[in-house]
Structures are given as structure tokens and as C-alpha cells.
Design a protein around this motif. Sequence first.
Motif, PDB file in Angstrom:
ATOM      1  N   GLY A 116      -6.307 -39.902  -1.889  1.00 24.62           N
ATOM      2  CA  GLY A 116      -5.250 -40.402  -3.050  1.00 24.62           C
ATOM      3  C   GLY A 116      -4.506 -39.091  -3.353  1.00 24.62           C
ATOM      4  N   SER A 117      -3.805 -38.998  -4.200  1.00 25.22           N
ATOM      5  CA  SER A 117      -3.281 -37.876  -4.680  1.00 25.22           C
ATOM      6  C   SER A 117      -3.169 -37.654  -5.977  1.00 25.22           C
ATOM      7  CB  SER A 117      -1.733 -37.923  -4.282  1.00 25.22           C
ATOM      8  OG  SER A 117      -0.866 -38.935  -5.166  1.00 25.22           O
ATOM      9  N   SER A 118      -2.985 -36.321  -6.282  1.00 27.89           N
ATOM     10  CA  SER A 118      -2.874 -35.778  -7.812  1.00 27.89           C
ATOM     11  C   SER A 118      -2.037 -34.676  -8.008  1.00 27.89           C
ATOM     12  CB  SER A 118      -4.319 -35.593  -8.266  1.00 27.89           C
ATOM     13  OG  SER A 118      -4.389 -34.876  -9.471  1.00 27.89           O
ATOM     14  N   MET A 119      -1.237 -34.665  -9.054  1.00 27.49           N
ATOM     15  CA  MET A 119      -0.194 -33.835  -9.251  1.00 27.49           C
ATOM     16  C   MET A 119       0.380 -33.461  -7.889  1.00 27.49           C
ATOM     17  SD  MET A 119      -2.464 -31.390 -11.741  1.00 27.49           S
ATOM     18  CE  MET A 119      -3.572 -30.788 -10.447  1.00 27.49           C
ATOM     19  N   THR A 179      10.727 -40.472  -6.827  1.00 25.41           N
ATOM     20  CA  THR A 179      10.110 -40.960  -8.081  1.00 25.41           C
ATOM     21  C   THR A 179       8.675 -41.440  -8.045  1.00 25.41           C
ATOM     22  OG1 THR A 179      10.501 -43.238  -7.613  1.00 25.41           O
ATOM     23  CG2 THR A 179      12.454 -41.947  -8.463  1.00 25.41           C
ATOM     24  N   GLN A 180       8.036 -41.335  -9.242  1.00 22.21           N
ATOM     25  CA  GLN A 180       6.405 -41.752  -8.999  1.00 22.21           C
ATOM     26  C   GLN A 180       6.233 -42.887  -8.340  1.00 22.21           C
ATOM     27  OE1 GLN A 180       3.834 -39.629 -10.174  1.00 22.21           O
ATOM     28  NE2 GLN A 180       2.677 -41.010  -9.116  1.00 22.21           N
ATOM     29  N   LEU A 181       7.216 -43.869  -8.435  1.00 19.59           N
ATOM     30  CA  LEU A 181       7.007 -45.236  -7.785  1.00 19.59           C
ATOM     31  C   LEU A 181       7.064 -44.992  -6.289  1.00 19.59           C
ATOM     32  CD1 LEU A 181       6.646 -48.325  -8.143  1.00 19.59           C
ATOM     33  CD2 LEU A 181       8.977 -48.409  -8.165  1.00 19.59           C
ATOM     34  N   GLN A 182       7.842 -44.268  -5.852  1.00 21.96           N
ATOM     35  CA  GLN A 182       8.000 -43.912  -4.395  1.00 21.96           C
ATOM     36  C   GLN A 182       6.612 -43.088  -3.932  1.00 21.96           C
ATOM     37  OE1 GLN A 182      11.610 -41.857  -5.015  1.00 21.96           O
ATOM     38  NE2 GLN A 182      12.877 -43.584  -4.138  1.00 21.96           N
ATOM     39  N   ARG A 183       6.216 -42.329  -4.899  1.00 23.44           N
ATOM     40  CA  ARG A 183       4.987 -41.539  -4.319  1.00 23.44           C
ATOM     41  C   ARG A 183       3.685 -42.587  -4.509  1.00 23.44           C
ATOM     42  NH1 ARG A 183       7.506 -37.485  -7.436  1.00 23.44           N
ATOM     43  NH2 ARG A 183       6.353 -38.188  -9.212  1.00 23.44           N
ATOM     44  N   ASP A 184       3.782 -43.418  -5.401  1.00 20.12           N
ATOM     45  CA  ASP A 184       2.601 -44.184  -5.431  1.00 20.12           C
ATOM     46  C   ASP A 184       2.705 -45.282  -4.167  1.00 20.12           C
ATOM     47  OD1 ASP A 184       1.965 -43.361  -7.713  1.00 20.12           O
ATOM     48  OD2 ASP A 184       2.811 -45.078  -8.905  1.00 20.12           O
ATOM     49  N   GLU A 185       3.752 -45.800  -3.797  1.00 24.22           N
ATOM     50  CA  GLU A 185       4.068 -46.512  -2.617  1.00 24.22           C
ATOM     51  C   GLU A 185       3.638 -45.936  -1.387  1.00 24.22           C
ATOM     52  OE1 GLU A 185       4.648 -49.923  -0.409  1.00 24.22           O
ATOM     53  OE2 GLU A 185       4.648 -49.722  -2.496  1.00 24.22           O
ATOM     54  N   LYS A 186       4.014 -44.670  -1.320  1.00 26.86           N
ATOM     55  CA  LYS A 186       3.747 -43.735   0.111  1.00 26.86           C
ATOM     56  C   LYS A 186       1.939 -43.519  -0.185  1.00 26.86           C
ATOM     57  CE  LYS A 186       5.534 -42.266   2.966  1.00 26.86           C
ATOM     58  NZ  LYS A 186       5.624 -42.863   4.323  1.00 26.86           N
ATOM     59  N   GLU A 187       1.440 -43.243  -1.351  1.00 21.66           N
ATOM     60  CA  GLU A 187      -0.135 -43.147  -1.133  1.00 21.66           C
ATOM     61  C   GLU A 187      -0.712 -44.362  -0.672  1.00 21.66           C
ATOM     62  OE1 GLU A 187      -3.249 -42.499  -5.008  1.00 21.66           O
ATOM     63  OE2 GLU A 187      -1.206 -41.667  -5.026  1.00 21.66           O
ATOM     64  N   ARG A 188      -0.309 -45.461  -1.038  1.00 25.86           N
ATOM     65  CA  ARG A 188      -0.933 -46.724  -0.705  1.00 25.86           C
ATOM     66  C   ARG A 188      -0.712 -46.821   0.985  1.00 25.86           C
ATOM     67  NH1 ARG A 188       0.743 -48.554  -5.781  1.00 25.86           N
ATOM     68  NH2 ARG A 188       2.912 -49.191  -4.983  1.00 25.86           N
ATOM     69  N   LEU A 203      -0.435 -38.218  11.372  1.00 22.25           N
ATOM     70  CA  LEU A 203       0.445 -37.877  10.078  1.00 22.25           C
ATOM     71  C   LEU A 203       0.422 -36.479   9.725  1.00 22.25           C
ATOM     72  CD1 LEU A 203       1.600 -39.357   7.534  1.00 22.25           C
ATOM     73  CD2 LEU A 203      -0.683 -39.252   6.497  1.00 22.25           C
ATOM     74  N   ALA A 204       1.810 -35.973   9.661  1.00 21.01           N
ATOM     75  CA  ALA A 204       1.986 -34.326   9.532  1.00 21.01           C
ATOM     76  C   ALA A 204       2.008 -34.271   7.949  1.00 21.01           C
ATOM     77  CB  ALA A 204       3.073 -33.931  10.322  1.00 21.01           C
ATOM     78  N   PRO A 205       1.585 -32.806   7.551  1.00 20.99           N
ATOM     79  CA  PRO A 205       1.909 -32.336   6.151  1.00 20.99           C
ATOM     80  C   PRO A 205       3.301 -31.932   5.996  1.00 20.99           C
ATOM     81  CG  PRO A 205       0.850 -30.689   7.401  1.00 20.99           C
ATOM     82  CD  PRO A 205       0.895 -31.722   8.432  1.00 20.99           C
ATOM     83  N   THR A 206       4.252 -32.180   6.919  1.00 19.02           N
ATOM     84  CA  THR A 206       5.447 -31.968   6.767  1.00 19.02           C
ATOM     85  C   THR A 206       6.367 -33.182   6.898  1.00 19.02           C
ATOM     86  OG1 THR A 206       5.645 -31.798   9.180  1.00 19.02           O
ATOM     87  CG2 THR A 206       5.434 -29.705   7.827  1.00 19.02           C
ATOM     88  N   GLY A 207       7.609 -33.228   6.742  1.00 19.38           N
ATOM     89  CA  GLY A 207       8.688 -34.204   7.215  1.00 19.38           C
ATOM     90  C   GLY A 207       8.416 -35.403   6.061  1.00 19.38           C
ATOM     91  N   GLU A 208       8.445 -36.697   6.204  1.00 15.15           N
ATOM     92  CA  GLU A 208       8.472 -37.540   5.209  1.00 15.15           C
ATOM     93  C   GLU A 208       7.424 -37.449   4.012  1.00 15.15           C
ATOM     94  OE1 GLU A 208       8.303 -42.333   4.553  1.00 15.15           O
ATOM     95  OE2 GLU A 208       8.224 -41.577   6.637  1.00 15.15           O
ATOM     96  N   LEU A 209       6.191 -36.924   4.546  1.00 10.63           N
ATOM     97  CA  LEU A 209       5.035 -36.925   3.419  1.00 10.63           C
ATOM     98  C   LEU A 209       5.584 -35.667   2.479  1.00 10.63           C
ATOM     99  CD1 LEU A 209       2.403 -38.254   2.901  1.00 10.63           C
ATOM    100  CD2 LEU A 209       1.142 -36.260   4.114  1.00 10.63           C
ATOM    101  N   ALA A 210       5.962 -34.504   3.157  1.00  9.37           N
ATOM    102  CA  ALA A 210       6.388 -33.293   2.157  1.00  9.37           C
ATOM    103  C   ALA A 210       7.713 -33.908   1.567  1.00  9.37           C
ATOM    104  CB  ALA A 210       6.899 -32.150   2.992  1.00  9.37           C
ATOM    105  N   ASP A 211       8.584 -34.410   1.999  1.00  6.60           N
ATOM    106  CA  ASP A 211       9.944 -35.113   1.150  1.00  6.60           C
ATOM    107  C   ASP A 211       9.340 -35.893   0.053  1.00  6.60           C
ATOM    108  OD1 ASP A 211      11.442 -33.735   3.082  1.00  6.60           O
ATOM    109  OD2 ASP A 211      11.791 -35.395   4.121  1.00  6.60           O
ATOM    110  N   THR A 212       8.250 -36.428  -0.015  1.00  8.05           N
ATOM    111  CA  THR A 212       7.933 -37.506  -0.858  1.00  8.05           C
ATOM    112  C   THR A 212       7.082 -36.708  -2.157  1.00  8.05           C
ATOM    113  OG1 THR A 212       7.801 -39.256   0.453  1.00  8.05           O
ATOM    114  CG2 THR A 212       6.406 -39.623  -1.611  1.00  8.05           C
ATOM    115  N   PHE A 213       6.159 -35.758  -1.666  1.00  8.95           N
ATOM    116  CA  PHE A 213       5.245 -35.155  -2.722  1.00  8.95           C
ATOM    117  C   PHE A 213       5.607 -33.655  -2.932  1.00  8.95           C
ATOM    118  CE2 PHE A 213       2.604 -38.740  -0.857  1.00  8.95           C
ATOM    119  CZ  PHE A 213       2.215 -39.096  -2.017  1.00  8.95           C
ATOM    120  N   SER A 214       6.263 -32.935  -1.984  1.00 12.04           N
ATOM    121  CA  SER A 214       6.167 -31.383  -2.376  1.00 12.04           C
ATOM    122  C   SER A 214       7.962 -31.251  -2.656  1.00 12.04           C
ATOM    123  CB  SER A 214       5.919 -30.784  -0.946  1.00 12.04           C
ATOM    124  OG  SER A 214       6.434 -29.366  -1.156  1.00 12.04           O
ATOM    125  N   PHE A 215       7.972 -30.729  -4.026  1.00 16.05           N
ATOM    126  CA  PHE A 215       9.529 -30.404  -4.092  1.00 16.05           C
ATOM    127  C   PHE A 215      10.513 -31.396  -3.926  1.00 16.05           C
ATOM    128  CE2 PHE A 215       6.779 -26.488  -3.569  1.00 16.05           C
ATOM    129  CZ  PHE A 215       6.960 -25.707  -4.713  1.00 16.05           C
TER     130      PHE A 215
END
Length: 122
Positions: free
Chosen positions: A108-111, A32-41, A16-28
Amino acid sequence: MVGTDANVEFAAASDLAPTGELADTFSFSNATQLQRDEKEREIIGKIVQWRLPVYNVSERDGFYVIQTKSRPGLVAAFCYVRAVEAIKSYVLSLRENDLVTCKGTIAGSSMRTIQLRPAVLQ
């Protein structure tokens, strides 16, 4: 069971990289929050090893917390590293934009920032 610093240090890291899909979901992102929650799970419990730029370092509840910078295409992390004397001088030497390699369990994630706890510096 992964959960101690030693287990994290010697466990194999996921791809799992800090780029790509993960960055697309969390960074800038426009996620949506629902999408971030699903990725976090999906990612909780995975062990990752990421090389990221430092934003800030603090001490909290027996941990050095290394906060890394977020930028487009790169997710940020809070790396919770046990505050032990052996790494104190290294942690004190860190400056903004220095690169650190943090290996840890995604808790998990925060902010929009991924929490790696416990974590070790590599």
C-alpha cells in the motif's frame, strides 16, 4: 503465495520502477488523492526491487523500517525488513543518503510513500 520473506527473496521482481509514472503520481506531484488511490490499487501485491537513498531507519513491531528519501522523479518507500540478528549490524551502519536495495511486496502507501512489506535487503 507471496507473503513470507523467503518468498519475496526468491520471487521475480516486476519491472515497476520507482521513477516515471509512479513517481509522477506519488512524489512531489499534482496528482489527487483519488488518482493515488487508483494507482495504489493497480500496484498492490507486485514485487519490486528498488535501489533508493536512505532517509531514516527505525524499529517497529519486529521489523527494521528503512524509510527512503523522496525527491522529484523518485518515489519514496518504507521497507519493512524482519529484524533478525543476521542483518542488525548492516542496518545499524546505514546513514542518511546511503543507497540500499530493497526487494519487497507492495502493501500500500502512506503519506505518498510506497510500503514494501515484507521486504528483504539485497
